[in-house]
Scaffold this active site. Structure first.
Site, PDB file in Angstrom:
ATOM      1  N   GLU A 121       0.381   3.503   1.853  1.00 40.86           N
ATOM      2  CA  GLU A 121       0.548   3.849   3.270  1.00 40.86           C
ATOM      3  C   GLU A 121       1.905   3.387   3.803  1.00 40.86           C
ATOM      4  O   GLU A 121       2.303   3.769   4.894  1.00 40.86           O
ATOM      5  CB  GLU A 121      -0.584   3.258   4.108  1.00 40.86           C
ATOM      6  CG  GLU A 121      -1.908   3.958   3.918  1.00 40.86           C
ATOM      7  CD  GLU A 121      -1.912   5.416   4.401  1.00 40.86           C
ATOM      8  OE1 GLU A 121      -1.242   5.713   5.409  1.00 40.86           O
ATOM      9  OE2 GLU A 121      -2.548   6.248   3.754  1.00 40.86           O
TER      10      GLU A 121
ATOM     11  N   SER B 284       0.830  -1.212   0.000  1.00 39.54           N
ATOM     12  CA  SER B 284       0.000   0.000   0.000  1.00 39.54           C
ATOM     13  C   SER B 284       0.863   1.260   0.000  1.00 39.54           C
ATOM     14  O   SER B 284       1.973   1.269   0.541  1.00 39.54           O
ATOM     15  CB  SER B 284      -0.869  -0.006   1.255  1.00 39.54           C
ATOM     16  OG  SER B 284      -1.358   1.277   1.513  1.00 39.54           O
TER      17      SER B 284
ATOM     18  N   TYR C  83      -1.283   0.213  10.187  1.00 37.70           N
ATOM     19  CA  TYR C  83      -1.560  -0.439   8.903  1.00 37.70           C
ATOM     20  C   TYR C  83      -0.307  -0.385   8.015  1.00 37.70           C
ATOM     21  O   TYR C  83       0.137  -1.395   7.465  1.00 37.70           O
ATOM     22  CB  TYR C  83      -2.731   0.285   8.246  1.00 37.70           C
ATOM     23  CG  TYR C  83      -3.072  -0.136   6.847  1.00 37.70           C
ATOM     24  CD1 TYR C  83      -3.922  -1.213   6.616  1.00 37.70           C
ATOM     25  CD2 TYR C  83      -2.569   0.554   5.742  1.00 37.70           C
ATOM     26  CE1 TYR C  83      -4.257  -1.586   5.321  1.00 37.70           C
ATOM     27  CE2 TYR C  83      -2.895   0.184   4.453  1.00 37.70           C
ATOM     28  CZ  TYR C  83      -3.733  -0.884   4.242  1.00 37.70           C
ATOM     29  OH  TYR C  83      -4.057  -1.254   2.964  1.00 37.70           O
TER      30      TYR C  83
HETATM   31  O1  G4F Z   1     -10.847   6.771   1.076  1.00 40.29           O
HETATM   32  P1  G4F Z   1      -9.908   6.860   2.185  1.00 40.29           P
HETATM   33  O2  G4F Z   1     -10.434   6.492   3.531  1.00 40.29           O
HETATM   34  O3  G4F Z   1      -8.666   5.976   1.777  1.00 40.29           O
HETATM   35  P2  G4F Z   1      -7.163   5.881   2.340  1.00 40.29           P
HETATM   36  O4  G4F Z   1      -7.085   6.205   3.771  1.00 40.29           O
HETATM   37  O5  G4F Z   1      -6.288   6.677   1.419  1.00 40.29           O
HETATM   38  O6  G4F Z   1      -6.843   4.319   2.207  1.00 40.29           O
HETATM   39  C1  G4F Z   1      -7.137   3.524   1.084  1.00 40.29           C
HETATM   40  O7  G4F Z   1      -6.090   3.543   0.156  1.00 40.29           O
HETATM   41  C2  G4F Z   1      -4.843   3.045   0.634  1.00 40.29           C
HETATM   42  C3  G4F Z   1      -3.838   3.127  -0.469  1.00 40.29           C
HETATM   43  O8  G4F Z   1      -4.169   2.249  -1.482  1.00 40.29           O
HETATM   44  C4  G4F Z   1      -5.010   1.605   1.115  1.00 40.29           C
HETATM   45  F1  G4F Z   1      -3.832   1.156   1.588  1.00 40.29           F
HETATM   46  C5  G4F Z   1      -6.084   1.534   2.152  1.00 40.29           C
HETATM   47  O9  G4F Z   1      -6.298   0.178   2.512  1.00 40.29           O
HETATM   48  C6  G4F Z   1      -7.357   2.096   1.567  1.00 40.29           C
HETATM   49  O10 G4F Z   1      -7.772   1.293   0.499  1.00 40.29           O
HETATM   50  O11 G4F Z   1      -9.340   8.338   2.308  1.00 40.29           O
HETATM   51  C7  G4F Z   1      -8.839   9.045   1.189  1.00 40.29           C
HETATM   52  C8  G4F Z   1      -8.622  10.513   1.555  1.00 40.29           C
HETATM   53  C9  G4F Z   1      -7.859  10.717   2.848  1.00 40.29           C
HETATM   54  O12 G4F Z   1      -6.904  11.742   2.657  1.00 40.29           O
HETATM   55  C10 G4F Z   1      -8.916  11.212   3.840  1.00 40.29           C
HETATM   56  O13 G4F Z   1      -8.363  12.076   4.810  1.00 40.29           O
HETATM   57  O14 G4F Z   1      -9.896  11.134   1.752  1.00 40.29           O
HETATM   58  C11 G4F Z   1      -9.838  11.970   2.895  1.00 40.29           C
HETATM   59  N1  G4F Z   1     -11.194  12.168   3.391  1.00 40.29           N
HETATM   60  C12 G4F Z   1     -11.849  13.371   3.430  1.00 40.29           C
HETATM   61  N2  G4F Z   1     -13.092  13.214   3.944  1.00 40.29           N
HETATM   62  C13 G4F Z   1     -12.028  11.230   3.883  1.00 40.29           C
HETATM   63  C14 G4F Z   1     -13.225  11.883   4.221  1.00 40.29           C
HETATM   64  N3  G4F Z   1     -11.865   9.884   4.019  1.00 40.29           N
HETATM   65  C15 G4F Z   1     -12.926   9.176   4.502  1.00 40.29           C
HETATM   66  N4  G4F Z   1     -12.790   7.822   4.616  1.00 40.29           N
HETATM   67  N5  G4F Z   1     -14.114   9.782   4.867  1.00 40.29           N
HETATM   68  C16 G4F Z   1     -14.326  11.142   4.737  1.00 40.29           C
HETATM   69  O15 G4F Z   1     -15.396  11.678   5.068  1.00 40.29           O
END
Ligand code: G4F
Length: 322
Positions: free
Chosen positions: A129, A127, A151
């Protein structure tokens, strides 16, 4: 006929990969959590169309004896280790469970194939991450890891385990360092699916607002089937190696939401509310991958940012109106 074993077959990536492997003529085995089998509404929906073509093994990848027995029984030619606790939290909570599912499982699988079936090829879903708080952007296979979540730490640990088993024990092991990848099968806890589901609900008059965290957060978003095709390409190389799987293009959460709403003829600013509880510490350098090494194998992406969103919206409209 080649046999492939997928851990996490019920998830977005596992189900897509299973379909691709079946198309290639593989015999496909999938490890799936027992509760997913017992509650088909929970997870089997991703594999509903192929459930009679694959053999499901209800077990946990965190059970070393079950892992050993499964590999002894199946004798797979290839293993794709995709099972993981995949939601990223920068709060250090439930660390042991995270290490168990994202690192110990890798160890159980690798040590079992070393014992039983040294010729079995092994792919691990890494990832972005692993770079966590990157020192540069875009990141390549040579960039320094700096995970900032449990993670990410578990993923980096598994990466080094694969490298050790490759360099010192001669196993064919590859890590695909995957950046965010989306599809209609993405779970609702991730921002893309959350935006799509809510935008469609608003369009149908079933919701009034979309509550998000940091709209300026940026990600390198790709199309999940392209990333699973990359996994197959990586595993078909004569020599095992590690690759970044990414698009190399950044978009903000705001751009994602704007595109989704405008495809539904809605104005995003009329509906978005901010809640700081969804904020996470932002990176000095953004998580953006450099896919040049993978492109050198002939890989390319099949859908643009807007095309991915359009497809997710179309499928969501169908689901919510049926
Ligand atoms: O969709 P996210 O929660 O994904 P994140 O944390 O990047 O992780 C995903 O991708 C990684 C890389 O492939 C994987 F390793 C992991 O398993 C997963 O698949 O968040 C994406 C972005 C972040 O910057 C977060 O801060 O969206 C921003 N965000 C803004 N508002 C939000 C929100 N994220 C979430 N989940 N919910 C919100 O309301």
């Amino acid at each position: 006929m080649k046999k492939a074993l997928i851990t996490g077959i019920g998830g977005q990536d596992g189900s897509i990969l299973a379909e691709l492997l079946l198309q290639k003529g593989y015999e496909v085995y999938g490890i799936i959590k027992r509760e997913a089998i017992e509650n088909p509404n929970l997870k089997l929906k991703n594999i509903a169309s192929i459930v009679n073509e694959v053999e499901l093994i209800p077990m946990s990848v965190t059970d070393p004896m079950a892992v050993y027995k499964a590999i002894k029984k199946i004798h797979p030619d290839e293993i794709y280790h995709l099972a993981a606790s995949s939601f990223v939290s920068y709060e250090f909570e439930d660390e042991v469970a995270m290490m168990n599912s994202n690192f110990n499982s890798t160890y159980y699988l690798l040590s079992s194939i070393l014992e039983i079936n040294k010729d079995c090829k092994f792919f691990f879903a890494g990832s972005s991450e692993m770079f966590g708080e990157p020192f540069e952007s875009p990141q390549s296979e040579n960039s320094k890891f700096n995970p900032k979540s449990m993670y990410g730490i578990a993923k980096v640990s598994s990466y080094y385990l694969l490298k050790n088993f490759r360099d010192k024990k001669g196993l064919y092991t590859c890590t695909g360092i995957m950046y965010n990848h989306e599809s209609p099968r993405r779970k609702s806890e991730f921002v893309t699916k959350k935006i799509i589901e809510t935008a469609v609900r608003i369009k149908l008059g079933r919701a009034k607002e979309l509550v998000l965290g940091n709209l300026d957060a940026v990600r390198d978003w790709g199309y999940a089937p392209d990333y699973m095709n990359a996994a197959l390409l990586i595993m078909s190389q004569p020599k095992p190696d590690d690759y970044i799987i990414a698009t190399g293009h950044l978009h903000s959460v705001k751009q994602f939401a704007e595109t989704a709403f405008s495809l539904l003829d809605l104005k995003v600013d009329d509906y978005i509310k901010i809640n700081t509880k969804y904020f996470r510490a932002s990176e000095n350098y953004p998580l953006c991958g450099n896919p040049e090494k993978l492109k050198g194998l002939g890989w390319s992406t099949s859908k643009s940012f807007t095309e991915i969103i359009k497809m997710m919206i179309e499928e969501e409209l169908t689901n919510q109106t049926n």
